[in-house]
Motif scaffolding. Structure first.
Motif, PDB file in Angstrom:
ATOM      1  N   VAL A 162       1.983   0.863 -17.871  1.00  0.00           N
ATOM      2  CA  VAL A 162       2.064   2.209 -17.303  1.00  0.00           C
ATOM      3  C   VAL A 162       2.087   2.025 -15.790  1.00  0.00           C
ATOM      4  N   PRO A 163       3.249   2.138 -15.142  1.00  0.00           N
ATOM      5  CA  PRO A 163       3.323   1.849 -13.706  1.00  0.00           C
ATOM      6  C   PRO A 163       2.458   2.801 -12.891  1.00  0.00           C
ATOM      7  N   LEU A 164       1.949   2.284 -11.769  1.00  0.00           N
ATOM      8  CA  LEU A 164       1.178   3.112 -10.849  1.00  0.00           C
ATOM      9  C   LEU A 164       2.098   4.106 -10.143  1.00  0.00           C
ATOM     10  N   ALA A 165       1.625   5.323 -10.006  1.00  0.00           N
ATOM     11  CA  ALA A 165       2.327   6.290  -9.164  1.00  0.00           C
ATOM     12  C   ALA A 165       1.984   6.011  -7.709  1.00  0.00           C
ATOM     13  N   ALA A 166       2.882   6.385  -6.808  1.00  0.00           N
ATOM     14  CA  ALA A 166       2.655   6.137  -5.381  1.00  0.00           C
ATOM     15  C   ALA A 166       1.339   6.739  -4.921  1.00  0.00           C
ATOM     16  N   ARG A 167       0.985   7.901  -5.458  1.00  0.00           N
ATOM     17  CA  ARG A 167      -0.233   8.584  -5.012  1.00  0.00           C
ATOM     18  C   ARG A 167      -1.501   7.863  -5.459  1.00  0.00           C
ATOM     19  N   GLU A 168      -1.367   6.918  -6.424  1.00  0.00           N
ATOM     20  CA  GLU A 168      -2.534   6.219  -6.945  1.00  0.00           C
ATOM     21  C   GLU A 168      -2.809   4.897  -6.227  1.00  0.00           C
TER      22      GLU A 168
END
Length: 631
Positions: A162-168
C-alpha cells in the motif's frame, strides 16, 4: 572541477547503491515452498497490517514457518512490489544483520505488515488488524523491544504494498528517528542539485552522467533480487524520480497528516506540552539556580576558579551555567548549582516526554561500549546479582546478560524507564528513586554495582559511592565510568566539549580524585582504564554545538510556536552545517583516536573497577593499568 565533482557523486551513488543492494539481498525471501510445508504455521499468529493491505493466508503461513525456522517471535514483511522510494528509504535505515546480531540496534519496519507470535503480542500489548503506516512501524519497534533477540525482517513477494501518500511521508520520516530530516532531504536533492549545477556551469555531459547514475541506482539495488518495485517497468521512472525530487520533497514536508497517536515531534504534541512550560518561562529561569558556593563539594578547598560558562548543551533551553574547577583536587562542578526545581525543568522532555525516543535511539546506537564494560567486570568477578544504577531503559543490562549468563540484572533509576525495562524483560527487577534513599532497603544484596555516566549527574557523588558500598556484599565489585575533565579535548574545546553536558552534569571528578574517594570509603582499586571508554566524538560534538547556536532554534515545547518559514530555515541551516560536523568527525577518527592510543590524556572518559573490602582487609592493592585487555 566539474569532472571531479561529477566523478565523486557518481562514485558515491554507486557505492551507496551496492551497500543498499547488500542489505536487500540479506533479507530472506518467503517462498511458496515454505507455505506448502507449513501446515498450520499461520494459526494463531497476530498480524498488524497497513489499512488497505490484504495479507493472504499463504503469506501468513510462510511467515509462521519462517518464525519457527529462525527461532524468532516477530517478522516485519517487506512487500516484493514496495515502490522504489520506499524501498530505498527502508534500506538506508534497516540492516537485517544488525537487527539479528545487535539487540539494542534501532528497528525500522517497512510499515506494511508485521506478523507476531501470540505470546509476544500479549506481552507487548499489540492487537492485530489494520493500522495507519506509522502505527504499523511502531508495532514492529515495540515488538522488537519485547523480543530483542527474536525479531527478523523478510521479503514477502506475495504481499501487495500500500504505497504511502505524499501527505503521510513527513509523519513517517519523523517516526524514523535514525535519520533526521536534513539527511532525508540530502538523500533526495544532492544528485539533482549537482546535476543542475553542472548543467548551469556549461558541462552538460558530466551533468548527464550524474543524472544517469542517480536514475540507474534503483536498478543497481534491486536488479536480480526478489524485490520487484511496482514502478520498475516505467521507462521514465528514473529521470522523473530525479527531476521530480524537489517537488516530492516539498509535498512531503507540507504533509498535513498526523498519526492518531501523535509522535513526540509532531507540532500538535509540542503545542499541548507548551502550556506546561509557559509559567516556568514567564517567571524566568534564573530562579532555578541555587546559591553560589565558595568551596569544593568534594574536598572542601576554597581554591576554586571559573573554568567554562556554557548554554544548555542538551535541549537549548534558556539559561547559562558556569563550571568551576578546584585547584586542590581538580574536581569540576556546576556553580551555582541547579535546584531540585531546576533539575526537573532541565531534565523534562529529555529522558521522557518529547525527547524519550531520541534519547533511547542514542543509548541504542552503539553496542560496543556496553560489551567492553561487561567484559571488564568479567575479568575480575562472576556476579550472581548485579545492580546497574542510572541505567535508564536497561540497554546495558540487556547486553551484559549475554556476557554474564546466569547473572540477574536489576536496574535503578529516577525515571519511569525502569518499569518499561522490566516489562520488556531487559532487567529482572527495577527500583525507582534516589540511590542513597533506597540503599538501606537493598543493603548487602548485590555482588556487583555499576554506574556508567551516572555519577556526574548526581548532586552528591560521595553519597552515591557510600550507597554502593552499602548495597554490595563484602568482596563485591563496583565499576564506575565517568567523563575525564582533565583530558586534552576538554582544555582545547572550552565550553563546546561535549561531556560538560550542561546543565545536566553537576560534578566531574578527575581519575585520581575518584580513586582517593573510593579508597577512603572501603574499596580497593582493581583496575583503572582510560583508553577503552573513549569514543572519539569530541570535535564532532563541538562542531554540532557551534552549528546549533548559529541556526534558528527548534520547534519545542519550551519555545514560541514556530512558523513554517522558521522551521524550513532550521532544516536548511542544519543541512548546511553537515560538512562542518563531518569535518569534526574526521578529526576525531583520524587524529584524536590515534593520539588516544599513545597518550591516554586524549581520552574524554575513564573507568575504575573496585572491590568492597572484606572485614578482615585493611590494605588496598595497586590499580591495574591494563589499557587494551579486550581489544
Amino acid at each position: 572541477w566539474p569532472a571531479a565533482l561529477a566523478g565523486a557523486v557518481v562514485l558515491g551513488v554507486a557505492v551507496n547503491g551496492l551497500r543498499l543492494r547488500r542489505r536487500l539481498r540479506a533479507l530472506p525471501v518467503l517462498g511458496s515452498a515454505a507455505v506448502g510445508d507449513a501446515g498450520d504455521a499461520g494459526d494463531g499468529l497476530v498480524v498488524v497490517h497497513a489499512t488497505g493491505a490484504e495479507v493472504d493466508a499463504a503469506t501468513v503461513a510462510a511467515a509462521g514457518a519462517h518464525l519457527r525456522a529462525q527461532g524468532a517471535e516477530v517478522v516485519d514483511l517487506v512487500p516484493g512490489d514496495l515502490p522504489t522510494e520506499e524501498l530505498l528509504d527502508l534500506l538506508r535505515l534497516s540492516d537485517r544483520g544488525l537487527l539479528r546480531s545487535n539487540p539494542i540496534a534501532p528497528a525500522y519496519g517497512a510499515g506494511q505488515a508485521v506478523v507476531l507470535a501470540p505470546a509476544l503480542a500479549a506481552r507487548a500489548g499489540i492487537a492485530g488488524g489494520p493500522a495507519d503506516p506509522v502505527e504499523v512501524r511502531r508495532a514492529f519497534v515495540r515488538a522488537r523491544h519485547h523480543a530483542p533477540r527474536r525479531a527478523d525482517q523478510a521479503l514477502a513477494p506475495g504481499l501487495r504494498a500500500v504505497p504511502l501518500a505524499a501527505r503521510e511521508r513527513l509523519a513517517v520520516w519523523r517516526e524514523q528517528h535514525g535519520r533526521p530530516l536534513p539527511i532525508h532531504a540530502a538523500a533526495r536533492l544532492v544528485p539533482a542539485a549537482v546535476a543542475a549545477s553542472l548543467a548551469a556551469a556549461g558541462s552538460p555531459g558530466v551533468a548527464a552522467a550524474v543524472a544517469a547514475a542517480a536514475a540507474l541506482q534503483p536498478a543497481l539495488v534491486a536488479g536480480g533480487t526478489g524485490a520487484r518495485p511496482a514502478d520498475r517497468r516505467d521507462p521514465l521512472a528514473g529521470p522523473t524520480r530525479l527531476a521530480g525530487a524537489p517537488v516530492r520533497l516539498a509535498r512531503a514536508l507540507a504533509g498535513p497528516w498526523r498519526p492518531a497517536r501523535p509522535a513526540s515531534t509532531d507540532r500538535a504534541a509540542i503545542a499541548a506540552a507548551r502550556a506546561g512550560y509557559a509559567d516556568d518561562l514567564a517567571r524566568g529561569v534564573g530562579r532555578f539556580l541555587g546559591p553560589e558556593r565558595a568551596d569544593c563539594p568534594i574536598c572542601g578547598s576554597r581554591d576554586i576558579r571559573p573554568r567554562v560558562t556554557a548554554p544548555d548543551m542538551v535541549q537549548t533551553k534558556p539559561g547559562r551555567f558556569r563550571v568551576d574547577e578546584c585547584g586542590a583536587c581538580g574536581t569540576n562542578f556546576q556553580n551555582p548549582r541547579l535546584t531540585l526545581d531546576g533539575l526537573d525543568f532541565y531534565y523534562r522532555d529529555f529522558y521522557d516526554g518529547a525527547g524519550s525516543a531520541d534519547t533511547e535511539m542514542v543509548f541504542g546506537s552503539n553496542i560496543r561500549p556496553y560489551q567492553l564494560r561487561a567484559r571488564a567486570v568479567r575479568a575480575h568477578a562472576r556476579p550472581r546479582r548485579w545492580l546497574d544504577v542510572g541505567g535508564g531503559h536497561g540497554h546495558f543490562c540487556l547486553v551484559a546478560a549475554a556476557e554474564h549468563p546466569g547473572t540477574a540484572f536489576e536496574l535503578l533509576d529516577m525515571s519511569g524507564a525502569v518499569d518499561e525495562a522490566v516489562a520488556r524483560g531487559w532487567a529482572s527487577a527495577g527500583h525507582q528513586g534516589l540511590f542513597p534513599d533506597l540503599a538501606a532497603g537493598l543493603e548487602g544484596r548485590y555482588d556487583a554495582v555499576s554506574m556508567y555516566h551516572y555519577l556526574e549527574h548526581t548532586t552528591d557523588p560521595l553519597a552515591e559511592i557510600e550507597a554502593a558500598h552499602r548495597v554490595l556484599a563484602p568482596g563485591g565489585t563496583y565499576m564506575i565510568e565517568v567523563p575525564a575533565p582533565e583530558c586534552r579535548p576538554a582544555r582545547w574545546l572550552g565550553w563546546a566539549w561535549g561531556p560538560w553536558f550542561q546543565p545536566q552534569h553537576l560534578n566531574l571528578l578527575p581519575q585520581a580524585t575518584l580513586v582517593r574517594a573510593l579508597e577512603a570509603r572501603g574499596f580497593e582499586i582493581l583496575e583503572t582504564e582510560r583508553r577503552l571508554p573513549a569514543l572519539p566524538l569530541d570535535f564532532m560534538w563541538a562542531a554540532f554545538q557551534v552549528v546549533v547556536r548559529l541556526v534558528p532554534g527548534p520547534d519545542a515545547p519550551w519555545t514560541p510556536p514556530r512558523s513554517p518559514a522558521h522551521r524550513a530555515a532550521r532544516v536548511a541551516g542544519l543541512t548546511a552545517g553537515v560538512p562542518l560536523i563531518l569535518a569534526g568527525l574526521a578529526v576525531d577518527r583520524l587524529v584524536v583516536a590515534p593520539l588516544t592510543r599513545v597518550d591516554p590524556l586524549w581520552s574524554h572518559a575513564y573507568w575504575v573497577i573496585a572491590r568492597k573490602r572484606r572485614p578482615d582487609q585493611n590494605v588496598s592493592v595497586q590499580p591495574s593499568r591494563r589499557a587494551c585487555s579486550f581489544v
